[in-house]
Design a protein around this motif. Structure first.
Motif, PDB file in Angstrom:
ATOM      1  N   LYS A  72       0.808  -1.292   0.120  1.00  0.00           N
ATOM      2  CA  LYS A  72      -0.048  -0.032   0.116  1.00  0.00           C
ATOM      3  C   LYS A  72       0.799   1.390  -0.011  1.00  0.00           C
ATOM      4  CE  LYS A  72      -4.003  -2.118   1.229  1.00  0.00           C
ATOM      5  NZ  LYS A  72      -5.030  -2.051   0.844  1.00  0.00           N
ATOM      6  N   ASN A  77      -4.424   8.104  -0.528  1.00  0.00           N
ATOM      7  CA  ASN A  77      -4.436   6.828   0.579  1.00  0.00           C
ATOM      8  C   ASN A  77      -3.566   7.447   1.732  1.00  0.00           C
ATOM      9  OD1 ASN A  77      -2.042   6.628  -0.753  1.00  0.00           O
ATOM     10  ND2 ASN A  77      -2.022   4.605  -0.146  1.00  0.00           N
ATOM     11  N   TRP A 125      -2.014   5.386   4.671  1.00  0.00           N
ATOM     12  CA  TRP A 125      -0.477   5.153   4.594  1.00  0.00           C
ATOM     13  C   TRP A 125       0.073   5.628   6.025  1.00  0.00           C
ATOM     14  CZ3 TRP A 125       3.068   9.162   5.266  1.00  0.00           C
ATOM     15  CH2 TRP A 125       4.572   8.566   4.560  1.00  0.00           C
TER      16      TRP A 125
END
Length: 119
Positions: free
Chosen positions: A14, A20, A24
């Motif tokens: 990820k 994101n 994160w």
């Protein structure tokens, strides 16, 4: 070390791409907490001890800086290439501050829009 590698794999899967950021950052904190290095994100960078500081103070500073540099490297390694290039000369705290300016507002707006649609 096996636990460390398995948690770091979360960051590989990820990588930070922008949208994101919140997920994160949560994953970064989880990995650094497991590695006992999350404390470096909690405040200002320690000042280098003076020449007349004790050996314990100098050692504590070296350990802190090693942990701080490792946190910075973990963050950089878990970013997409464009963001990595943009932040490679920054330290962990500066990276977080800059990313918050760039993406935190966006993620709050996105979350607001989703909630507005739901209600």
């Amino acid at each position: 070390m096996a636990n460390s590698l398995s948690l770091r794999s979360i960051l590989d899967a990820k990588k930070l791409t922008g949208s994101n950021f919140i997920d994160w950052f949560r994953n970064i904190k989880i990995v650094l907490k497991q590695e006992k290095k999350a404390y470096v994100l909690g405040g200002p960078i320690l000042e280098e001890p003076s020449d007349n500081a004790t050996n314990e103070e100098k050692k504590a500073y070296r350990v802190y800086m090693d942990d701080f540099n490792q946190a910075t490297c973990v963050m950089l390694a878990s970013m997409g290439l464009d963001l990595q290039k943009q932040h490679e000369v920054m330290n962990a705290l500066d990276i977080i501050l800059n990313l918050r300016k760039m993406f935190d507002k966006e993620s709050h707006i996105g979350r607001f829009n989703i909630l507005r649609e739901l209600f």
